[in-house]
Design a protein around this motif. Structure first.
Motif, short mmCIF file in Angstrom:
data_model
loop_
_atom_site.label_atom_id
_atom_site.label_comp_id
_atom_site.label_asym_id
_atom_site.label_seq_id
_atom_site.Cartn_x
_atom_site.Cartn_y
_atom_site.Cartn_z
N ALA A 192 -9.97 -12.86 1.96
CA ALA A 192 -9.35 -12.14 3.06
C ALA A 192 -9.23 -10.77 3.05
O ALA A 192 -9.49 -9.87 3.94
CB ALA A 192 -7.69 -12.62 3.25
N THR A 231 -12.50 -9.21 3.65
CA THR A 231 -13.00 -9.35 5.24
C THR A 231 -12.25 -8.25 6.13
O THR A 231 -12.96 -7.63 6.80
CB THR A 231 -12.51 -10.79 5.74
N GLY A 238 -12.04 -9.11 13.23
CA GLY A 238 -11.16 -9.83 12.30
C GLY A 238 -10.02 -10.74 12.89
O GLY A 238 -9.06 -11.22 12.32
N GLU A 296 -8.89 -13.96 11.25
CA GLU A 296 -8.15 -13.56 9.93
C GLU A 296 -6.73 -14.23 9.87
O GLU A 296 -6.41 -14.67 11.00
CB GLU A 296 -7.94 -11.98 9.57
N TYR A 324 -4.45 -18.72 1.35
CA TYR A 324 -4.55 -17.30 1.85
C TYR A 324 -3.84 -16.35 0.99
O TYR A 324 -4.31 -15.14 1.02
CB TYR A 324 -4.04 -17.37 3.34
N VAL A 334 -4.31 -6.93 3.14
CA VAL A 334 -3.78 -8.40 4.04
C VAL A 334 -2.64 -8.23 4.93
O VAL A 334 -2.77 -8.55 6.31
CB VAL A 334 -3.87 -9.56 3.06
#
Ligand code: AMP
Ligand code: ZN
Length: 296
Positions: free
Chosen positions: A142, A145, A158, A161, A181, A252
Motif C-alpha cells: 500500500a 503504491t 490510487g 487504495e 492492509y 498510508v
C-alpha cells in the motif's frame, strides 16, 4: 508482533472497515505467496465462508510449484479451490503475453500482469457468485503504491487504495478487500513462517528491475534509518502515548484521509462498461482489453 497480536490486528481491520459479513461468500485470490495464503488461513479460521481462486500464469516451474502448494493447503484447510489458466483463458502464458505487449506498448511487466490478473479475478469471482474478493495486499504494498502515484504526479490512479476497494459500485464489480492492509510485510512473513505455511518466499522472477522494486528498496532504507516517526499533529498525542508510527503507516494513513475527497471528485456518475468485454471500468475500452488487443 506475536501471533495473537497479528491475528487481532487482522480481525480489527475487518471490523473497523466493515470488510466482511459472516453471510458473505468470500473468495480469496491466492497467488501461493505468504500474504494470500495467510489471508486464506485466517479467514477460514475466523469462520468465514471462503473459497480460493488461483490464476495459473503458466510461468513454468515457478507456477507449477505454487499451484501444488495451493492445492495442498486448500485440501488441508478444507477450502474449495478454483483454478483458471491464462493459457486456456487468453491463449498464451503470462511471459508470452508480456513480451508481445512490451514490444508494442511502453508498459512494465508487473503492470501488464496486474491488469490481466485483476480482470480475470473479477470476471471469475463474479461467475462463481462471490460477494467479496479478499487479496493479500499488505502495508508495504500500500505505501509503495501511494508513493509511486505521487512520483507519477497522479494521485487519482490510487483510487483503488484502502482496505476496501470501492471506486465503482456496480453489480458487475465484485467488492475487493485487503485484510492485511495495515500489517507490515515482514510481520506477515514472520507469521507465515511460524505457522509453517507451504509457501515459496522468493519474489516473482519478473519483479527485479521493476519500478515498484526500487521504491520498495528506498522505503525499506528510509524506515531502517528512521524506524519510528511521529504521526501528523492530529495523531501526535496518541502516537506519543502508545508508540510512534512507522514511515509506511504515515504514508498510508495520510493518503486514506485524502481518499474520500479524491473519490468524490472523480466518481460522479456511473461506471462505463467496456465495449469489448462488458466489464465495468472508467474507459470505453477497459485497460485489460487495450492490452489484450495486442495479443490477438
Ligand atoms: P501482487 O500484485 O503480486 O502483489 O498480488 C497482490 C494480490 O493479488 C495477492 O496477495 C493475491 O491476493 C492476488 N494475486 C496475485 N497473483 C495471483 C494469482 N496468480 N492468482 C490469484 N490471485 C493472485
Ligand atoms: Zn474490456
Amino acid at each position: 508482533m506475536n501471533q495473537k497480536q497479528f491475528e487481532a490486528k487482522v480481525k480489527q481491520t475487518i471490523q473497523k472497515y466493515n470488510l466482511l459479513k459472516k453471510s458473505d461468500k468470500v473468495i480469496v485470490a491466492v497467488s501461493g505467496g505468504k500474504d494470500s495464503m495467510t489471508v486464506l488461513y485466517l479467514l477460514k479460521k475466523l469462520g468465514y465462508n471462503v473459497s480460493a481462486l488461483h490464476i495459473n500464469l503458466e510461468m513454468g516451474k515457478w507456477s507449477e510449484a505454487h499451484l501444488q502448494n495451493i492445492k495442498n493447503f486448500c485440501k488441508k484447510l478444507e477450502v474449495p479451490l478454483h483454478v483458471y489458466s491464462v493459457r486456456k483463458e487468453l491463449g498464451r502464458s503470462m511471459c508470452s503475453i508480456k513480451s508481445i505487449v512490451k514490444s508494442k506498448a511502453k508498459l512494465q511487466d508487473c503492470t501488464i500482469c496486474g491488469i490481466i490478473r485483476r480482470w480475470l479475478i473479477n470476471r471469475k469471482a463474479r461467475q462463481l457468485g462471490a460477494d467479496v474478493v479478499a487479496t493479500g495486499h499488505n502495508l508495504d504494498d500500500a505505501s509503495q503504491t501511494v508513493l509511486m502515484n505521487y512520483f507519477k504526479g497522479n494521485l487519482f490512479i490510487g483510487l483503488n487504495e484502502g482496505p476496501k476497494v470501492g471506486i465503482i459500485e456496480d453489480k458487475k464489480f465484485v467488492q475487493r478487500v485487503k485484510p492485511l492492509y495495515f500489517i507490515p510485510e515482514k510481520e506477515v512473513e514472520k507469521y507465515s513462517k511460524a505457522m509453517k505455511f507451504p509457501v515459496i518466499y522468493e519474489r516473482c522472477p519478473c519483479v527485479v528491475g521493476a519500478y515498484r522494486h526500487r521504491i520498495r528498496g528506498m522505503l525499506d532504507e528510509i524506515e531502517k534509518k528512521n524506524p519510528n516517526t511521529l504521526g501528523n499533529s492530529s495523531n501526535f498525542r496518541r502516537a506519543k502515548k502508545q508508540r510512534l508510527f512507522s514511515v509506511k503507516e504515515n504514508i498510508v494513513q495520510s493518503f486514506l484521509k485524502l481518499l474520500p475527497k479524491l473519490r468524490k471528485k472523480v466518481l460522479a456518475g456511473k461506471p462505463i462498461y467496456c465495449k469489448t468485454c462488458g466489464e465495468p471500468g472508467r474507459n470505453e475500452i477497459c485497460r485489460a482489453c487495450s492490452i489484450m488487443r495486442y495479443i490477438k
